[in-house]
Design a protein around this motif. Structure first.
Motif, PDB file in Angstrom:
ATOM      1  N   TYR A   1       0.858  -1.179   0.000  1.00 14.76           N
ATOM      2  CA  TYR A   1       0.000   0.000   0.000  1.00 14.76           C
ATOM      3  C   TYR A   1       0.894   1.228   0.000  1.00 14.76           C
ATOM      4  O   TYR A   1       2.104   1.134   0.164  1.00 14.76           O
ATOM      5  N   ILE A   2       0.288   2.387  -0.183  1.00 16.56           N
ATOM      6  CA  ILE A   2       1.010   3.657  -0.214  1.00 16.56           C
ATOM      7  C   ILE A   2       0.697   4.426   1.058  1.00 16.56           C
ATOM      8  O   ILE A   2      -0.476   4.652   1.371  1.00 16.56           O
ATOM      9  N   ASP A   3       1.758   4.847   1.773  1.00 19.05           N
ATOM     10  CA  ASP A   3       1.505   5.608   2.994  1.00 19.05           C
ATOM     11  C   ASP A   3       1.160   7.058   2.650  1.00 19.05           C
ATOM     12  O   ASP A   3       1.142   7.448   1.474  1.00 19.05           O
ATOM     13  N   ASP A   4       0.895   7.870   3.672  1.00 14.90           N
ATOM     14  CA  ASP A   4       0.444   9.241   3.391  1.00 14.90           C
ATOM     15  C   ASP A   4       1.571  10.180   2.960  1.00 14.90           C
ATOM     16  O   ASP A   4       1.322  11.335   2.634  1.00 14.90           O
ATOM     17  N   GLU A   5       2.805   9.675   2.901  1.00  8.78           N
ATOM     18  CA  GLU A   5       3.914  10.450   2.333  1.00  8.78           C
ATOM     19  C   GLU A   5       4.251   9.958   0.928  1.00  8.78           C
ATOM     20  O   GLU A   5       5.203  10.436   0.317  1.00  8.78           O
ATOM     21  N   GLY A   6       3.465   8.996   0.422  1.00  2.05           N
ATOM     22  CA  GLY A   6       3.660   8.492  -0.933  1.00  2.05           C
ATOM     23  C   GLY A   6       4.646   7.340  -1.064  1.00  2.05           C
ATOM     24  O   GLY A   6       4.992   6.949  -2.174  1.00  2.05           O
ATOM     25  N   TYR A   7       5.079   6.788   0.065  1.00  2.12           N
ATOM     26  CA  TYR A   7       6.025   5.670   0.024  1.00  2.12           C
ATOM     27  C   TYR A   7       5.286   4.332   0.012  1.00  2.12           C
ATOM     28  O   TYR A   7       4.290   4.162   0.727  1.00  2.12           O
ATOM     29  N   PRO A   8       5.795   3.365  -0.753  1.00  4.24           N
ATOM     30  CA  PRO A   8       5.178   2.038  -0.726  1.00  4.24           C
ATOM     31  C   PRO A   8       5.607   1.267   0.519  1.00  4.24           C
ATOM     32  O   PRO A   8       6.761   1.341   0.936  1.00  4.24           O
ATOM     33  N   ILE A   9       4.669   0.559   1.109  1.00  2.38           N
ATOM     34  CA  ILE A   9       4.909  -0.281   2.275  1.00  2.38           C
ATOM     35  C   ILE A   9       4.429  -1.687   1.916  1.00  2.38           C
ATOM     36  O   ILE A   9       3.322  -1.845   1.394  1.00  2.38           O
ATOM     37  N   THR A  10       5.240  -2.698   2.199  1.00  2.00           N
ATOM     38  CA  THR A  10       4.876  -4.087   1.907  1.00  2.00           C
ATOM     39  C   THR A  10       4.774  -4.863   3.206  1.00  2.00           C
ATOM     40  O   THR A  10       5.639  -4.745   4.074  1.00  2.00           O
ATOM     41  N   LYS A  11       3.731  -5.652   3.315  1.00  2.00           N
ATOM     42  CA  LYS A  11       3.491  -6.470   4.507  1.00  2.00           C
ATOM     43  C   LYS A  11       3.242  -7.917   4.102  1.00  2.00           C
ATOM     44  O   LYS A  11       2.590  -8.175   3.088  1.00  2.00           O
ATOM     45  N   ALA A  12       3.739  -8.833   4.906  1.00  2.00           N
ATOM     46  CA  ALA A  12       3.418 -10.248   4.706  1.00  2.00           C
ATOM     47  C   ALA A  12       2.003 -10.489   5.226  1.00  2.00           C
ATOM     48  O   ALA A  12       1.589  -9.901   6.228  1.00  2.00           O
ATOM     49  N   MET A  13       1.284 -11.348   4.537  1.00  2.00           N
ATOM     50  CA  MET A  13      -0.088 -11.694   4.917  1.00  2.00           C
ATOM     51  C   MET A  13      -0.229 -13.205   4.896  1.00  2.00           C
ATOM     52  O   MET A  13       0.490 -13.893   4.172  1.00  2.00           O
ATOM     53  N   LEU A  14      -1.177 -13.698   5.662  1.00  2.00           N
ATOM     54  CA  LEU A  14      -1.529 -15.101   5.536  1.00  2.00           C
ATOM     55  C   LEU A  14      -2.146 -15.326   4.161  1.00  2.00           C
ATOM     56  O   LEU A  14      -2.551 -14.371   3.491  1.00  2.00           O
ATOM     57  N   LYS A  15      -2.221 -16.566   3.743  1.00  2.00           N
ATOM     58  CA  LYS A  15      -2.779 -16.837   2.417  1.00  2.00           C
ATOM     59  C   LYS A  15      -4.192 -16.271   2.297  1.00  2.00           C
ATOM     60  O   LYS A  15      -4.889 -16.132   3.308  1.00  2.00           O
ATOM     61  N   PRO A  16      -4.595 -15.936   1.085  1.00  2.00           N
ATOM     62  CA  PRO A  16      -5.947 -15.399   0.894  1.00  2.00           C
ATOM     63  C   PRO A  16      -7.009 -16.388   1.369  1.00  2.00           C
ATOM     64  O   PRO A  16      -6.815 -17.597   1.303  1.00  2.00           O
ATOM     65  N   ARG A  17      -8.120 -15.850   1.799  1.00  2.00           N
ATOM     66  CA  ARG A  17      -9.230 -16.682   2.250  1.00  2.00           C
ATOM     67  C   ARG A  17     -10.075 -17.176   1.086  1.00  2.00           C
ATOM     68  O   ARG A  17     -10.712 -18.212   1.176  1.00  2.00           O
ATOM     69  N   GLU A  18     -10.106 -16.383   0.047  1.00  2.00           N
ATOM     70  CA  GLU A  18     -10.959 -16.727  -1.093  1.00  2.00           C
ATOM     71  C   GLU A  18     -10.413 -16.019  -2.316  1.00  2.00           C
ATOM     72  O   GLU A  18      -9.741 -15.001  -2.204  1.00  2.00           O
ATOM     73  N   ARG A  19     -10.702 -16.571  -3.473  1.00  2.00           N
ATOM     74  CA  ARG A  19     -10.351 -15.883  -4.713  1.00  2.00           C
ATOM     75  C   ARG A  19     -11.377 -16.216  -5.776  1.00  2.00           C
ATOM     76  O   ARG A  19     -11.980 -17.284  -5.765  1.00  2.00           O
ATOM     77  N   ASN A  20     -11.570 -15.276  -6.671  1.00  2.00           N
ATOM     78  CA  ASN A  20     -12.426 -15.463  -7.832  1.00  2.00           C
ATOM     79  C   ASN A  20     -11.491 -15.372  -9.028  1.00  2.00           C
ATOM     80  O   ASN A  20     -11.165 -14.266  -9.477  1.00  2.00           O
ATOM     81  N   GLY A  21     -11.000 -16.518  -9.498  1.00  2.00           N
ATOM     82  CA  GLY A  21      -9.952 -16.518 -10.514  1.00  2.00           C
ATOM     83  C   GLY A  21      -8.731 -15.835  -9.926  1.00  2.00           C
ATOM     84  O   GLY A  21      -8.355 -16.087  -8.788  1.00  2.00           O
ATOM     85  N   ILE A  22      -8.134 -14.934 -10.708  1.00  2.00           N
ATOM     86  CA  ILE A  22      -7.048 -14.109 -10.180  1.00  2.00           C
ATOM     87  C   ILE A  22      -7.455 -12.640 -10.180  1.00  2.00           C
ATOM     88  O   ILE A  22      -6.654 -11.767  -9.912  1.00  2.00           O
ATOM     89  N   LYS A  23      -8.731 -12.392 -10.453  1.00  2.00           N
ATOM     90  CA  LYS A  23      -9.267 -11.030 -10.506  1.00  2.00           C
ATOM     91  C   LYS A  23      -9.581 -10.489  -9.110  1.00  2.00           C
ATOM     92  O   LYS A  23      -9.283  -9.343  -8.811  1.00  2.00           O
ATOM     93  N   GLU A  24     -10.209 -11.314  -8.273  1.00  4.01           N
ATOM     94  CA  GLU A  24     -10.590 -10.893  -6.925  1.00  4.01           C
ATOM     95  C   GLU A  24      -9.956 -11.824  -5.896  1.00  4.01           C
ATOM     96  O   GLU A  24     -10.082 -13.042  -6.001  1.00  4.01           O
TER      97      GLU A  24
END
Length: 139
Positions: free
Chosen positions: A23-46
Motif C-alpha cells: 500500500y502507499i503511505d500518506d507520504e507516498g512511500y510504498p509499504i509491503t506487509k506479509a499476509m496469511l494466504k488469501p481466504r478466497e479468490r475469484n480466478g485471479i481477478k478478486e
C-alpha cells in the motif's frame, strides 16, 4: 509466454502460505506487509484477505486504494505481482463470507469483532516471472 494465467497463477496462489501486500503511505512511500494466504479468490481477478481494522494498511487503503499483491513459489523460483485496488469491507456479509474456525485467535469477539475486516483486492494487470523471463498480462 504465459498460456493460461488464471490456471497457472491460481495454482500458485492456492499453494502459497504467505503473500505480500503493498500500500502507499500518506507520504507516498510504498509499504509491503506479509499476509496469511488469501481466504478466497475469484480466478485471479478478486482476492479476499482478513485483517485487523486497526492496522496501518486499512488506514492507508481508506485514503488510497491502489495496491499490489505478490505471490511466489520458492521451490521453482517464480512469482507474480498483481496490480489493482483494495476495498476495505466491514459488512456482516463480507466478514461472514471468509470467517474461518479458529479466527477467534486473532479476533476475540468473533465474526462481529470491530477489529476484524476484509480486504477485497481487485486486480487489473500483472507481471509473472519464471525461467528467467517476465511476462506482463491484463486481467
Amino acid at each position: 509466454m504465459l498460456k493460461n494465467p488464471e490456471q497457472t497463477i491460481g495454482r500458485m496462489i492456492d499453494r502459497s502460505n504467505t503473500s505480500f501486500i503493498s500500500y502507499i503511505d500518506d507520504e507516498g512511500y510504498p509499504i509491503t506487509k506479509a499476509m496469511l494466504k488469501p481466504r478466497e479468490r475469484n480466478g485471479i481477478k478478486e482476492i479476499w484477505f482478513s485483517t485487523n481494522t486497526s492496522s496501518n494498511k486499512v488506514k492507508f487503503y481508506r485514503n488510497n486504494n491502489k495496491a499490489s499483491v505478490y505471490f511466489m513459489d520458492k521451490r521453482f523460483y517464480r512469482g507474480v505481482s498483481l496490480i489493482g485496488t483494495v476495498e476495505v469491507l466491514e459488512t456482516p456479509d463480507a466478514k461472514e463470507r471468509i470467517w474461518e474456525r479458529g479466527d477467534t485467535l486473532y479476533y476475540k469477539e468473533g465474526v462481529t469483532d470491530p477489529d476484524y475486516c476484509v480486504l477485497k483486492f481487485t486486480a487489473i494487470r500483472g507481471r509473472y516471472y519464471s525461467n528467467f523471463q517476465s511476462v506482463d498480462f491484463e486481467i
